[in-house]
Design a protein around this motif. Structure first.
Motif, short mmCIF file in Angstrom:
data_model
loop_
_atom_site.label_atom_id
_atom_site.label_comp_id
_atom_site.label_asym_id
_atom_site.label_seq_id
_atom_site.Cartn_x
_atom_site.Cartn_y
_atom_site.Cartn_z
N THR A 86 25.01 54.97 36.72
CA THR A 86 25.63 53.84 37.43
C THR A 86 24.95 53.63 38.78
O THR A 86 24.65 52.49 39.17
CB THR A 86 27.14 54.10 37.64
N LEU A 87 24.67 54.71 39.49
CA LEU A 87 23.99 54.60 40.78
C LEU A 87 22.59 54.00 40.60
O LEU A 87 22.17 53.13 41.37
CB LEU A 87 23.90 55.97 41.45
N HIS A 88 21.88 54.45 39.57
CA HIS A 88 20.53 53.95 39.29
C HIS A 88 20.56 52.47 38.92
O HIS A 88 19.76 51.68 39.43
CB HIS A 88 19.88 54.77 38.17
N GLU A 89 21.46 52.08 38.02
CA GLU A 89 21.55 50.68 37.58
C GLU A 89 21.83 49.73 38.73
O GLU A 89 21.40 48.58 38.72
CB GLU A 89 22.64 50.53 36.51
N ASN A 90 22.54 50.21 39.74
CA ASN A 90 22.89 49.38 40.89
C ASN A 90 22.01 49.65 42.10
O ASN A 90 22.28 49.16 43.19
CB ASN A 90 24.36 49.59 41.24
N THR A 91 20.95 50.43 41.92
CA THR A 91 19.98 50.78 42.96
C THR A 91 20.68 51.19 44.26
O THR A 91 20.39 50.68 45.33
CB THR A 91 19.00 49.63 43.21
N VAL A 92 21.59 52.14 44.14
CA VAL A 92 22.32 52.65 45.29
C VAL A 92 21.39 53.57 46.08
O VAL A 92 20.72 54.44 45.52
CB VAL A 92 23.58 53.41 44.84
N ILE A 100 30.05 54.62 47.68
CA ILE A 100 30.11 54.22 46.27
C ILE A 100 30.84 55.29 45.46
O ILE A 100 31.69 54.98 44.62
CB ILE A 100 28.70 53.98 45.69
#
Length: 106
Positions: A86-92, A100
């Protein structure tokens, strides 16, 4: 106690004027990695966490810009990997990872 780190995903991020390194023209990278912490008790237990590092490559060397690590999220690696995806998909980026996590953790 032993700690292992394993990169799960990497994202490329274009530079922007709001970055501290606005004079750098190119791409930044963000690594998302799984942290495994082994506790030496009677039974070996592994607790998983996450790490996020933003860096750039200059003259062939990795220069770390931001870094955040959160240990002891779960004893279930699948749950922790879902969070990393999820963090990767949203480029956090590391700067906002704690906010987050606070929003997505129940």
């Amino acid at each position: 106690m032993m700690i292992f780190k394993q990169v799960v995903n990497t994202a490329k991020v274009g530079s922007s004027e709001s970055d501290d390194h606005a004079d750098y023209v190119g791409e930044f990278f963000v690594d998302y990695y799984l942290v495994k912490k082994m506790h030496n008790h009677r039974r070996q237990k592994i607790c998983y966490g996450i790490g996020v590092e933003k860096y750039l490559i200059m003259d062939g060397d990795k220069k770390s810009l931001e870094f955040e690590e959160v240990e002891d999220i779960s004893y279930d690696s699948d749950d922790t990997i879902k969070i990393l995806k999820t963090l990767h998909e949203n480029t956090v980026t590391p700067m906002s990872v704690l906010d987050i996590l606070d929003d997505i953790m129940v």
